[in-house]
Design an enzyme around this catalytic site. Structure first.
Site, PDB file in Angstrom:
ATOM      1  N   LYS A 579       6.669  13.537   1.783  1.00 15.41           N
ATOM      2  CA  LYS A 579       7.669  12.459   1.784  1.00 15.41           C
ATOM      3  C   LYS A 579       8.576  12.489   3.002  1.00 15.41           C
ATOM      4  CE  LYS A 579       8.658  13.023  -3.085  1.00 15.41           C
ATOM      5  NZ  LYS A 579       7.909  14.089  -3.399  1.00 15.41           N
ATOM      6  N   GLU A 606       1.557   6.041  -0.958  1.00 15.29           N
ATOM      7  CA  GLU A 606       1.808   5.670  -2.357  1.00 15.29           C
ATOM      8  C   GLU A 606       2.333   6.841  -3.181  1.00 15.29           C
ATOM      9  OE1 GLU A 606       2.759   3.997  -5.062  1.00 15.29           O
ATOM     10  OE2 GLU A 606       1.278   2.440  -4.646  1.00 15.29           O
ATOM     11  N   VAL A 609       6.243   8.139  -4.155  1.00 16.45           N
ATOM     12  CA  VAL A 609       7.046   7.740  -5.315  1.00 16.45           C
ATOM     13  C   VAL A 609       6.123   7.658  -6.531  1.00 16.45           C
ATOM     14  CG1 VAL A 609       8.564   5.968  -6.292  1.00 16.45           C
ATOM     15  CG2 VAL A 609       8.544   6.358  -3.820  1.00 16.45           C
ATOM     16  N   ALA A 611       4.053   9.855  -7.855  1.00 24.59           N
ATOM     17  CA  ALA A 611       2.747  10.533  -7.721  1.00 24.59           C
ATOM     18  C   ALA A 611       1.617   9.501  -7.694  1.00 24.59           C
ATOM     19  CB  ALA A 611       2.566  11.552  -8.831  1.00 24.59           C
ATOM     20  N   LEU A 613       1.074   6.993  -9.629  1.00 18.06           N
ATOM     21  CA  LEU A 613       1.385   5.663 -10.185  1.00 18.06           C
ATOM     22  C   LEU A 613       1.453   4.605  -9.079  1.00 18.06           C
ATOM     23  CD1 LEU A 613       4.305   6.434 -12.685  1.00 18.06           C
ATOM     24  CD2 LEU A 613       1.877   6.118 -13.204  1.00 18.06           C
ATOM     25  N   ASP A 678      15.339  14.799  -4.233  1.00 16.54           N
ATOM     26  CA  ASP A 678      14.002  14.223  -4.226  1.00 16.54           C
ATOM     27  C   ASP A 678      14.010  12.803  -4.784  1.00 16.54           C
ATOM     28  OD1 ASP A 678      11.203  14.564  -3.681  1.00 16.54           O
ATOM     29  OD2 ASP A 678      10.924  14.519  -5.858  1.00 16.54           O
ATOM     30  N   LYS A 682      13.124   9.170  -2.995  1.00 20.36           N
ATOM     31  CA  LYS A 682      12.189   8.193  -3.547  1.00 20.36           C
ATOM     32  C   LYS A 682      12.819   6.806  -3.652  1.00 20.36           C
ATOM     33  CE  LYS A 682       9.518  11.572  -6.150  1.00 20.36           C
ATOM     34  NZ  LYS A 682       9.434  12.282  -7.434  1.00 20.36           N
ATOM     35  N   GLY A 796       2.441  16.232 -11.057  1.00 16.51           N
ATOM     36  CA  GLY A 796       1.225  16.971 -11.429  1.00 16.51           C
ATOM     37  C   GLY A 796       0.206  16.865 -10.316  1.00 16.51           C
TER      38      GLY A 796
END
Ligand code: ADP
Ligand code: ASP
Ligand code: MG
Length: 814
Positions: A579, A606, A609, A611, A613, A678, A682, A796
């Site tokens: 990031k 992508e 932010v 992971a 998604l 963090d 994001k 994860g």
């Protein structure tokens, strides 16, 4: 009558000559046959180099001559029965002695004229053809050997003589009318001038010899037997996926060969085209393969582009000057000067402003061209009307060829689009009005990449090769490699993508493999690699200059993030899970986005932010479709969510954090998550993607972490958290008594962003958020009452790796 020509590799040694003989045996049963034979593979080069060495007073030429003699004597011994060897052995010896005598003369005189050179190389074809003829006889195939110097007449342009077609046709017709042999063996490449001296038809000229004889005798077919199964869509030495072209027109074959497809010598097409003689290109080592048919029947539609070829060692000449505009005669004088210098023009372009003319020629002639042209324009140059000739070297030409390009819009767009996406700079372009060929002058260093890129672009049934460099093999990186290995087959068969990991690095080691690192074995490969050096890693990506290069940053390394600009500006796509780049200064973020746009190269992040998604993608889609984002409200820290979902005041807060780290849900230093840093990064990335010029200082952060936990190393931080257990318990209980849950929420509204721990009541969208899930609510003009919701696991290794994977595929498909 049929004419069969066998090239150097087809007759390189006794074993190959036997293959030739068995092809001839079969063919000669059908029709009368003329065989045109090249020198044994490599012999022409050896002869030339022996003569060159002799002229430079280098005695090494005698060793070269011994090699040549041995090659031929061995072939004779292996091919001809002992009882019949002696005549041919002494003929070979005698001719080798003649070569030696000539070279001795060159050595003494220290002088090698073009005439003498032709005389020396002529022995290559003379010897090879006699050996083939003798072998045919030994096999009971009666044949006549004919010296082509009695059949083909040329001018005195030694080394690349021009054929006197009329005289040659008459000589050939007369010979065949009289002798009419069933099998006639003719050395290729050589001819004679009117004064009786030996000339040659240019390197690769045996093809031409065969075509001249085919045309003069009105042959049914000309067969070019070589070491590949036909003309291919590109040079197989450059493009691994090149395919045989089953059928091609004379014109297409001519264009391809003119622009460098070595498989056929360019002048070959002229005589057969004129006489409408079909040509077959066949493989001596796989005679059953169909090969390529060249004739004038329209080629089947299908691929619009028939093939791609290239010429290396090109120079570009630029004649410019204000005095040229609108005045006739400048180009005439330019081309006259080149003609006087005996220089062949390969490509011409002139802008409609007439301010400059650009000509591509062989690089070797560049010096001579400059001398002649500057001389021709000396008056205008002195008067300042024309500039001295500009000469650029180290260039190449690539050409795409196809009859069906005519009237088919979009071909050049696709060609230059594909080149542009791969950072190939085009120096000059030409398209003939026949629209059968588009050629571009590019830097020599870009040729291989360009041919491959164009091959992928125009021959879609092959696959696209993506050359991936991965930095970081931790939790996410190692899973990414696993997913790439697992999906390799799927990508190949369903998306026609071959993703190869060319470079791999962690903080200690780096390893490269041009053919792709074995993903079953990457750990061992990496262990064996060199010590990691970030500059070296980046410079290998640059210097590799591979097509479809893609860099995936799966680290959290700030220095590496500072290198993206160097990659994007070389048209190398960047996929970042890291990031740091997008959350560093707005200026750097903007620079990277601008570079990606300027060089038309993907820069995807992508996973920065949520992971795996689709958060950034969704936001971009909303904005691109004209929606306006009014508010974003989100729980963006999988870590904090995991921690607050698992903390109920019983197990210590520090233990829950340790568990989150152990399960791979935290940054390497969990404080980046716990402090809200963090989450700030994001929400800032989302705000920036929404068009906001935002910096970290602009974001309000109501942290819940005691200051005492925020210093020292990670172990010290855990120790401090244990001491602060009461603090965390209090926060938990304050929410619990109200029946609320704790969520660390980020908001962006009216240009402002804020993050902080909030008590969430059971009615709120955020209440039912479990485990490490993230949720993002987009309130927009179109999603006014009910927000657009993206929800799911937001941390994860496996899901993050899959997000990086998806970005890699997205970048590859562009
Ligand atoms: P020969 O000695 O039989 O005349 P060449 O070496 O002159 O053979 O030509 C055959 C070679 O041309 C092939 O081995 C291949 O490496 C090269 N080549 C270059 N471009 C093409 C192409 N488009 N199709 C086939 N072969 C090509
Ligand atoms: N032997 C000659 C060469 O190597 C001609 C040919 O092979 O066509 O160029
Ligand atoms: Mg050849």
């Amino acid at each position: 009558m049929q004419v069969l020509k066998f090239g150097g590799s087809s007759v390189a040694n006794a074993e190959n000559i036997n293959k030739v003989v068995s092809i001839v045996q079969k063919a000669s049963q059908k029709d009368k046959t003329v065989l045109v034979i090249s020198a044994l593979g490599g012999v022409t080069d050896l002869l030339l180099s022996a003569a060159q060495l002799a002229s430079q007073s280098d005695e090494a030429y005698t060793a070269q001559l011994s090699v040549i003699e041995k090659k031929h004597l061995t072939a004779v011994q292996e091919l001809i029965p002992v009882a019949r060897q002696s005549g041919l052995l002494s003929a070979v010896k005698k001719q080798c002695n003649e070569i030696e005598d000539i070279c001795n003369g060159i050595f003494l005189l220290k002088e090698l004229s073009a005439l003498t050179k032709d005389r020396v190389v002529s022995y290559g074809e003379l010897l090879s053809s006699q050996i083939v003829a003798a072998r045919l006889s030994a096999e009971g195939l009666h044949n006549t050997w004919k010296d082509p110097r009695e059949l083909i007449r040329t001018d005195l342009h030694y080394g690349n003589a021009k054929v006197d077609v009329e005289t040659s046709n008459a000589l050939i017709s007369a010979f065949f009318a009289k002798a009419d042999p069933a099998i006639c063996v003719v050395p290729g490449y050589i001819a004679s001038a009117p004064n009786g001296t030996t000339t040659t038809l240019g390197r690769g000229g045996s093809d031409y010899t065969a075509a001249i004889i085919a045309a003069a005798t009105g042959a049914q077919v000309l067969e070019i037997w070589t070491d590949v199964s036909g003309i291919m869509t590109a040079d197989p030495n450059q493009v691994a996926t090149a395919r045989i072209i089953p059928h091609i027109s004379y014109q297409e074959a001519m264009e391809l060969s003119h622009f460098g497809a070595k498989v056929i010598y360019p002048p070959t097409m002229q005589p057969v085209l004129k006489n409408n003689i079909p040509v077959k290109v066949k493989n001596t080592f796989a005679p059953e393969d169909e090969g390529t048919l060249i004739d004038n029947t329209p080629s089947a539609s299908g691929s619009i582009i028939r093939g791609i070829s290239s010429i290396t060692r090109i120079a570009l000449l630029g004649l410019e000057g204000s005095g040229m505009v609108g005045i006739p005669g400048f180009s005439k004088r330019l081309f006259e000067a080149l003609a006087n210098a005996g220089i062949n023009v390969i490509m011409i372009t002139q802008g409609s402003s007439e301010h400059s003319i650009c000509v591509a020629i062989e690089e070797a002639s560049a010096g001579k061209a400059k001398e002649y042209i500057d001389q021709a324009f000396s008056v205008e140059i002195a008067a300042g009307q024309v500039d001295p000739l500009i000469v650029e070297t180290s260039l190449s030409i690539v050409a795409v060829v196809g009859d069906h390009m005519k009237n088919h819009p979009g071909i050049s767009g696709r060609m230059f689009g594909a080149m542009g996406r791969n950072g190939v700079n085009v120096r000059a372009i030409a398209q003939g009005s026949s629209e059968r060929n588009i050629s571009a002058v590019i830097y020599k260093a870009d040729v291989k990449k360009t041919i491959n890129v164009l091959h992928e672009e125009f021959f879609e049934t092959t696959y696209k090769q993506v050359n991936l460099f991965v930095a970081g093999v931790g939790n996410v990186g190692s899973r990414l490699l696993g997913q790439l290995r697992q999906q390799a087959n799927y990508l190949f068969h369903h998306l026609r993508l071959q993703v190869r990991v060319i470079g791999l690095a962690n903080s200690r080691k780096m390893v490269f493999s041009d053919n792709g690192i074995d993903l079953n074995n990457w750990k061992q490969e990496l262990d064996k690699g060199e010590n990691m050096d970030m500059d070296a890693f980046i410079s290998v990506i640059h210097s590799g200059n591979l097509r479809n290069s893609l860099f995936a940053d799966v680290t959290a390394n700030a220095t590496l993030a500072g290198q993206y600009d160097k990659l994007l500006s070389k048209s190398i796509a960047v996929v970042a899970c890291n990031k740091v780049a997008c959350s560093s200064s707005f200026e750097y973020y903007r620079t990277l986005k601008d570079l990606a746009r300027e060089y038309n190269v993907p820069f995807l992040f992508e996973t920065n932010v949520g992971a795996g998604l689709p958060v950034i993608g969704t936001l971009n889609d909303l904005l691109r479709s004209g929606d306006k984002v009014n508010r974003i409200q989100a729980v963006l820290s999988g870590t904090l969510n995991f921690v607050f979902n698992n903390y109920n005041g019983e197990k210590p807060f520090s233990a829950v954090v340790r568990q989150a780290q152990h399960e791979g849900y935290t940054e390497p230093d969990p404080r980046l998550d716990l402090s809200g840093q963090d989450v700030m990064r994001k929400i800032m990335i989302l705000a920036r993607e929404a068009g906001e010029q935002m910096e970290m200082e602009d974001i309000r952060n109501e942290t819940f972490m005691p200051a005492s936990c925020m210093t020292g190393d990670v172990e010290y931080f855990y120790a401090q958290m244990e001491k602060e257990e009461e603090h965390f318990k209090k926060i938990y209980q304050a929410a619990a008594v109200n029946g609320n849950k704790l969520k660390f929420v980020a908001t962006y509204e009216n240009g402002k962003a804020a993050v902080g721990l909030q008590q969430i009541d059971p009615q709120h969208d955020f209440y039912h958020l479990y485990g490490k899930d993230n949720v993002v609510l987009f309130y927009t003009d179109r999603y006014r009452e009910q927000p657009l919701v993206v929800k799911g696991a937001g941390a994860g290794a496996e899901v993050t790796a899959s997000g990086v994977f998806a970005d890699i595929i997205r970048a590859s498909k562009i």
